[in-house]
Scaffold this motif. Structure first.
Motif, PDB file in Angstrom:
ATOM      1  N   ALA A  27       0.835  -1.208   0.000  1.00  0.00           N
ATOM      2  CA  ALA A  27       0.000   0.000   0.000  1.00  0.00           C
ATOM      3  C   ALA A  27       0.868   1.255   0.000  1.00  0.00           C
ATOM      4  O   ALA A  27       1.869   1.324   0.721  1.00  0.00           O
ATOM      5  N   PRO A  28       0.512   2.263  -0.817  1.00  0.00           N
ATOM      6  CA  PRO A  28       1.342   3.471  -0.892  1.00  0.00           C
ATOM      7  C   PRO A  28       1.395   4.255   0.405  1.00  0.00           C
ATOM      8  O   PRO A  28       2.326   5.032   0.613  1.00  0.00           O
ATOM      9  N   TRP A  29       0.411   4.062   1.283  1.00  0.00           N
ATOM     10  CA  TRP A  29       0.384   4.796   2.543  1.00  0.00           C
ATOM     11  C   TRP A  29       1.177   4.115   3.645  1.00  0.00           C
ATOM     12  O   TRP A  29       1.326   4.666   4.736  1.00  0.00           O
ATOM     13  N   LEU A  30       1.684   2.916   3.393  1.00  0.00           N
ATOM     14  CA  LEU A  30       2.512   2.222   4.368  1.00  0.00           C
ATOM     15  C   LEU A  30       3.958   2.664   4.166  1.00  0.00           C
ATOM     16  O   LEU A  30       4.628   2.235   3.228  1.00  0.00           O
ATOM     17  N   GLU A  31       4.423   3.552   5.025  1.00  0.00           N
ATOM     18  CA  GLU A  31       5.753   4.142   4.875  1.00  0.00           C
ATOM     19  C   GLU A  31       6.856   3.129   5.123  1.00  0.00           C
ATOM     20  O   GLU A  31       7.831   3.063   4.390  1.00  0.00           O
ATOM     21  N   GLY A  56       7.373  -5.670  16.312  1.00  0.00           N
ATOM     22  CA  GLY A  56       7.758  -4.673  15.323  1.00  0.00           C
ATOM     23  C   GLY A  56       6.789  -3.518  15.346  1.00  0.00           C
ATOM     24  O   GLY A  56       5.942  -3.396  16.241  1.00  0.00           O
ATOM     25  N   PHE A  57       6.911  -2.648  14.346  1.00  0.00           N
ATOM     26  CA  PHE A  57       5.969  -1.542  14.216  1.00  0.00           C
ATOM     27  C   PHE A  57       5.854  -1.135  12.758  1.00  0.00           C
ATOM     28  O   PHE A  57       6.750  -1.385  11.940  1.00  0.00           O
ATOM     29  N   ALA A  58       4.710  -0.535  12.441  1.00  0.00           N
ATOM     30  CA  ALA A  58       4.428  -0.064  11.092  1.00  0.00           C
ATOM     31  C   ALA A  58       4.122   1.419  11.138  1.00  0.00           C
ATOM     32  O   ALA A  58       3.446   1.895  12.054  1.00  0.00           O
ATOM     33  N   VAL A  59       4.620   2.159  10.154  1.00  0.00           N
ATOM     34  CA  VAL A  59       4.396   3.600  10.051  1.00  0.00           C
ATOM     35  C   VAL A  59       3.519   3.855   8.834  1.00  0.00           C
ATOM     36  O   VAL A  59       3.820   3.386   7.728  1.00  0.00           O
ATOM     37  N   ARG A  86      -6.054   2.898   8.990  1.00  0.00           N
ATOM     38  CA  ARG A  86      -4.949   2.245   8.294  1.00  0.00           C
ATOM     39  C   ARG A  86      -4.033   1.515   9.279  1.00  0.00           C
ATOM     40  O   ARG A  86      -3.512   0.432   8.965  1.00  0.00           O
ATOM     41  N   MET A  87      -3.836   2.087  10.452  1.00  0.00           N
ATOM     42  CA  MET A  87      -3.044   1.407  11.468  1.00  0.00           C
ATOM     43  C   MET A  87      -3.668   0.081  11.851  1.00  0.00           C
ATOM     44  O   MET A  87      -2.974  -0.943  11.988  1.00  0.00           O
TER      45      MET A  87
END
Length: 418
Positions: A358-362, A387-390, A402-403
């Motif tokens: 996804a383009p919004w997943l940095e 872990g973590f997602a931005v 989205r988170m």
């Protein structure tokens, strides 16, 4: 030789390397750390390793650096070193937060006492030594109450208690949570009024007693009855709180009450129906990747501000906030922590391909690898982060959604082997 800044503990690279790199681009750094440096090496000119619990050793190492280099200042973003940084600054005669103020930030009871004396809105709190005193305090305050250790961070040992049947277990959990960090751990348990409403944090640049609120974040909590942090959402102040001016004034009043006049700080508040109230004030920048979210979402760089304040130099401000020139200021950014639910040895950590692209997943950062052991513990789930997602978005609601999409499409598989 250019004056150096002394760094007390650099933390984990996954959370802190971008900030340290930006500070190192402006100031030469030397490091005092409990472990031999690895990822820190490109950013520091010199280093010394000191046992994590050796307070005197940390201070002696900093003094020894001052014999070898001209020292402009000292800083830390590591909670257990906040008081030590203040003492080192005072010892070396460089810009620093007063040690007594740093102590008040580390000691939640001292925080409550100072805020109450100054009339700063906070939570009613009682310091107790045993279960009987805790029970008396809870009845006087009225259930539900929050039970927490006197001096820890990251919500370790904190529980929401809805009735007397669960009080003893919460007291034991808070009373047995401790740290082996390099400064005095103050034992004791607080029984506090339960504040309702969204919890937010504000990172501020404080220099010469002037408080400039810089990064506003909405905290996402879970795993009730504990207050485990699922993530944070950073955006422009007006997207996080209804009245940024009021929040600024309360945050500034809290700093003045505690005597914090020279530091980057992290203040947590509850937006209660009766108005914002202080939860705590930390004498260092926010952890959990909040600093990087600020830079990504609004252009605010508390890392650069940390270095500037430590060195006693003017902090670059834009509309009252330290900023990175040319950075975007109209985005929303969030971090979602990814937790292992079951104890065991990690087999795999994966995110579904459709979401991963996804383009919004940095970015996605894994904190564990196959073969690592995970042991989720109520009230200390921080140590079970895999872990973590931005993510980025155009609104706070979209960011939150989205988170949760990332979390729902993440698989962290653990297994128990005989």
């Amino acid at each position: 030789m250019d004056p150096v800044l002394i760094v007390l503990c650099a933390g984990r690279s996954e959370y802190r390397e971008p900030m340290l790199a930006r500070i190192a681009a402006r100031y030469p750094l030397v490091l005092v750390s409990p472990d031999p440096p690895t990822w820190e090496l490109p950013y520091v000119r010199d280093h010394v390793v000191v046992d994590q619990s050796d307070t005197a050793g940390y201070i002696a190492a900093a003094v020894a650096f001052a014999d070898r280099y001209p020292v402009a200042g000292v800083f830390t973003y590591y909670e257990w070193c906040v008081e030590m940084a203040a003492v080192v600054g005072e010892t070396l005669g460089v810009p620093h937060c007063a040690p007594a103020a740093a102590m008040r930030c580390r000691d939640k009871w001292e925080t409550r006492t100072a805020l109450r004396a100054a009339g700063v809105p906070s939570a009613l709190s009682v310091l107790v030594d045993d279960v009987r005193e805790a029970s008396d305090a809870a009845r006087a305050i009225g259930y539900p109450v929050v039970v927490k250790p006197r001096s820890l961070s990251a919500s370790f040992g904190v529980s929401l208690v809805t009735g007397p049947d669960h009080l003893a277990a919460a007291f034991d959990r808070a009373g047995t949570s401790e740290s082996n960090g390099p400064w005095e751990f103050r034992p004791g348990v607080l029984v506090e009024e339960c504040l309702t409403g969204d919890e937010v944090s504000v990172d501020s640049a404080v220099a010469g007693g002037r408080v400039e609120t810089a990064v506003y974040a909405l905290k996402v909590l879970g795993y009730a009855p504990h207050f485990e942090e699922l993530g944070h959402i950073v955006a422009a102040p007006e997207l996080i709180v209804d009245d940024p001016a009021l929040v600024h004034d309360i945050v500034a009043a809290a700093h003045h009450a505690l005597g914090v006049d020279n530091a980057v700080t992290h203040t947590e508040l509850r937006l209660t129906p009766g108005g914002p109230r202080i939860v705590e004030v930390n004498g260092r920048s926010g952890g959990d990747y909040i600093s990087e979210l600020g830079l990504l979402a609004t252009g605010v760089d508390v890392g650069v501000a940390t270095g500037d304040i430590a060195a006693g130099r003017p902090v670059t401000l834009d509309a009252g906030r330290p900023v990175t020139p040319g950075a975007a200021r109209n985005r929303v950014a969030g971090v979602r922590f990814l937790y292992a639910e079951d104890a065991g040895t990690v087999d795999a950590c994966e995110i579904d391909a459709a979401v991963a692209g996804a383009p919004w997943l940095e970015r996605v950062v894994w904190l564990v690898k196959p073969g690592d052991h995970m042991s989720p513990t109520p009230g200390r789930r921080y140590f079970a982060r895999a872990g973590f997602a931005v993510v980025t978005a155009d609104s706070v609601a979209e960011c939150a959604a989205r988170m949760e999409t990332v979390a729902a499409h993440t698989m962290i598989r653990t297994a128990v082997y005989a």
